[in-house]
Design a protein around this motif. Structure first.
Motif, PDB file in Angstrom:
ATOM      1  N   GLN A   1      11.226  -8.742  -6.317  1.00  0.00           N
ATOM      2  CA  GLN A   1      11.096  -8.192  -4.976  1.00  0.00           C
ATOM      3  C   GLN A   1      10.689  -6.730  -5.055  1.00  0.00           C
ATOM      4  N   LEU A   2       9.940  -6.310  -4.043  1.00  0.00           N
ATOM      5  CA  LEU A   2       9.511  -4.926  -3.887  1.00  0.00           C
ATOM      6  C   LEU A   2      10.395  -4.272  -2.836  1.00  0.00           C
ATOM      7  N   LEU A   3      10.981  -3.121  -3.169  1.00  0.00           N
ATOM      8  CA  LEU A   3      11.833  -2.374  -2.244  1.00  0.00           C
ATOM      9  C   LEU A   3      11.199  -1.023  -1.963  1.00  0.00           C
ATOM     10  N   VAL A   4      11.052  -0.690  -0.707  1.00  0.00           N
ATOM     11  CA  VAL A   4      10.517   0.608  -0.291  1.00  0.00           C
ATOM     12  C   VAL A   4      11.563   1.292   0.578  1.00  0.00           C
TER      13      VAL A   4
ATOM     14  N   VAL B   1       6.326   8.186  -1.892  1.00  0.00           N
ATOM     15  CA  VAL B   1       7.168   7.136  -1.332  1.00  0.00           C
ATOM     16  C   VAL B   1       8.068   6.573  -2.423  1.00  0.00           C
ATOM     17  N   SER B   2       9.370   6.485  -2.128  1.00  0.00           N
ATOM     18  CA  SER B   2      10.333   5.951  -3.092  1.00  0.00           C
ATOM     19  C   SER B   2      10.288   4.425  -3.068  1.00  0.00           C
TER      20      SER B   2
ATOM     21  N   GLY C   1       0.813  -1.211   0.000  1.00  0.00           N
ATOM     22  CA  GLY C   1       0.000   0.000   0.000  1.00  0.00           C
ATOM     23  C   GLY C   1       0.845   1.258   0.000  1.00  0.00           C
ATOM     24  N   LEU C   2       1.932   1.249   0.781  1.00  0.00           N
ATOM     25  CA  LEU C   2       2.834   2.406   0.795  1.00  0.00           C
ATOM     26  C   LEU C   2       3.427   2.650  -0.590  1.00  0.00           C
ATOM     27  N   ALA C   3       3.762   1.574  -1.289  1.00  0.00           N
ATOM     28  CA  ALA C   3       4.384   1.691  -2.606  1.00  0.00           C
ATOM     29  C   ALA C   3       3.412   2.202  -3.661  1.00  0.00           C
ATOM     30  N   CYS C   4       2.138   2.371  -3.296  1.00  0.00           N
ATOM     31  CA  CYS C   4       1.158   2.978  -4.206  1.00  0.00           C
ATOM     32  C   CYS C   4       1.221   4.504  -4.171  1.00  0.00           C
TER      33      CYS C   4
END
Length: 376
Positions: free
Chosen positions: A79-82, A48-49, A41-44
């Protein structure tokens, strides 16, 4: 709360910026800071980088966020990186605090990874210190020794390298920690769907320091002393060794004066690479409203990622916050130290700070800037 299962003093003396270290079960009974769904959700969010790294045969594809849908990536090899989770997720504060045996100015950000089996980044070398803490799932990590390594595909601009002989070869499980200093090659590959946390610590390069100092000289029209000499070379086309050394001595003379560099360092080191989640009020607070909030039992919080720094031996009584200097009277030094040391204040602690008018005035400014906020 998060507590590290090792002695910070021993770590700094024996390993910090010297050699890699594996600590099994560094965090006992470790619980993930954020769920995969919350991270997705943050990555939406535009602010947010984030990025998705897709592992391909002998290659990788990077897709920059924000993301609306993850089904396109399948169930493996990505992989998803935040970045800077600590800026956007208040519950990460306790985890950050566990690493404050290192100075705040070094701390860059908390990066979080959600990885599917096969997901990872190839062998690479970083120019910063990193602590990798494993959450749910398992990842296989290898770390090599310092040395000269061929860049991936002969590309001198990439941190990726062709490969290395491991000196650490381990499968990280929940609560395990791997510390990697700058210059040591490493590689991680996901075995089972996993959450991982990377605490990055950076220091300025010579290039960055010279750039900041030069900008400050230009902005403030300082550093105008010119080179002078008592003798000249016999050849008109020659720049003598003495002249070269005396010109460089001008820089050394400038750098030796605290008035020349302290403000530059304070402003530079208190800035963040990633956007802050400011909590600016809809209407500015008044001093009277601060008293009302405290009477109602409010707590005082610092926003995630904000750095409040003081320079030991500073020629001026000031605190550096997000690239700006805030001066204060010497008699509130103890209160300022509390502001810089604590990430939050309970109601009683905040009330004691507000008893001093100068401290209250500074906190009012910080609240209206969105650097601090009231909570329950």
């Amino acid at each position: 709360m998060y507590h590290l299962n090792f002695a910070p003093k021993t770590f700094i003396e024996q390993y910090w910026q010297k050699k890699p270290l594996l600590i099994k079960n560094a965090f006992e009974n470790f619980e993930d800071i954020i769920t995969p769904d919350e991270l997705a959700g943050l990555a939406c969010e535009d602010s947010v980088s984030s990025r998705v790294v897709i592992t391909k045969e002998n290659d990788w594809q990077i897709i920059e966020g924000p993301f609306e849908d993850y089904d396109q990536f399948g169930d493996k090899n990505w992989q998803l990186l935040v970045q800077a989770l600590n800026h956007w997720h208040p519950d990460s504060a306790g985890f950050i605090n566990a690493f404050r045996f290192l100075p705040d100015w070094r701390f860059d950000d908390l990066m979080v990874s959600f990885a599917t089996p096969g997901g990872g980044v190839g062998a690479h070398i970083d120019n910063y210190d990193v602590f990798i803490i494993q959450g749910e799932g398992e990842r296989h990590w290898t770390v090599g020794d310092k040395g000269l390594y061929a860049p991936k595909n002969n590309d001198p601009t990439t941190p990726l390298i062709e490969g290395f002989e491991p000196i650490i070869d381990v499968v990280l499980e929940k609560g395990d920690l791997l510390y990697i200093p700058p210059g040591f090659p490493h590689q991680g590959q996901t075995l089972t769907t996993a959450m991982s946390y990377s605490m990055g610590f950076r220091a300025p390069s010579q290039q960055e320091l010279f750039s900041e100092i030069a900008d400050n000289l230009i902005d403030n029209a300082t550093g105008l002393k010119r080179f002078t000499s008592q003798s000249e070379p016999t050849q008109a086309s020659q720049v003598s060794t003495q002249h070269q050394q005396h010109m460089m001595a001008l820089i050394a003379e400038f750098a030796a004066c605290p008035n020349s560099y302290q403000a530059v360092l304070g402003k530079m080191l208190s800035q963040n690479r990633f956007e802050l989640d400011l909590c600016e009020p809809e209407e500015e607070y008044s001093a009277e409203e601060l008293d009302d909030y405290i009477c109602q039992g409010a707590l005082l919080y610092r926003i995630g990622g904000l750095k409040l720094l003081q320079l030991e031996g500073d020629c001026t009584s000031r605190v550096f916050i997000n690239g700006e200097a805030f001066e204060y009277p010497e008699d509130i030094e103890e209160n300022i130290t509390q502001l810089t040391q604590r990430l939050s204040f309970d109601n009683q602690q905040a009330a004691l700070l507000f008893q001093c008018s100068a401290t209250k005035e500074l906190i009012l400014t910080l609240l209206n800037r969105g650097y601090f906020y009231f909570g329950e």
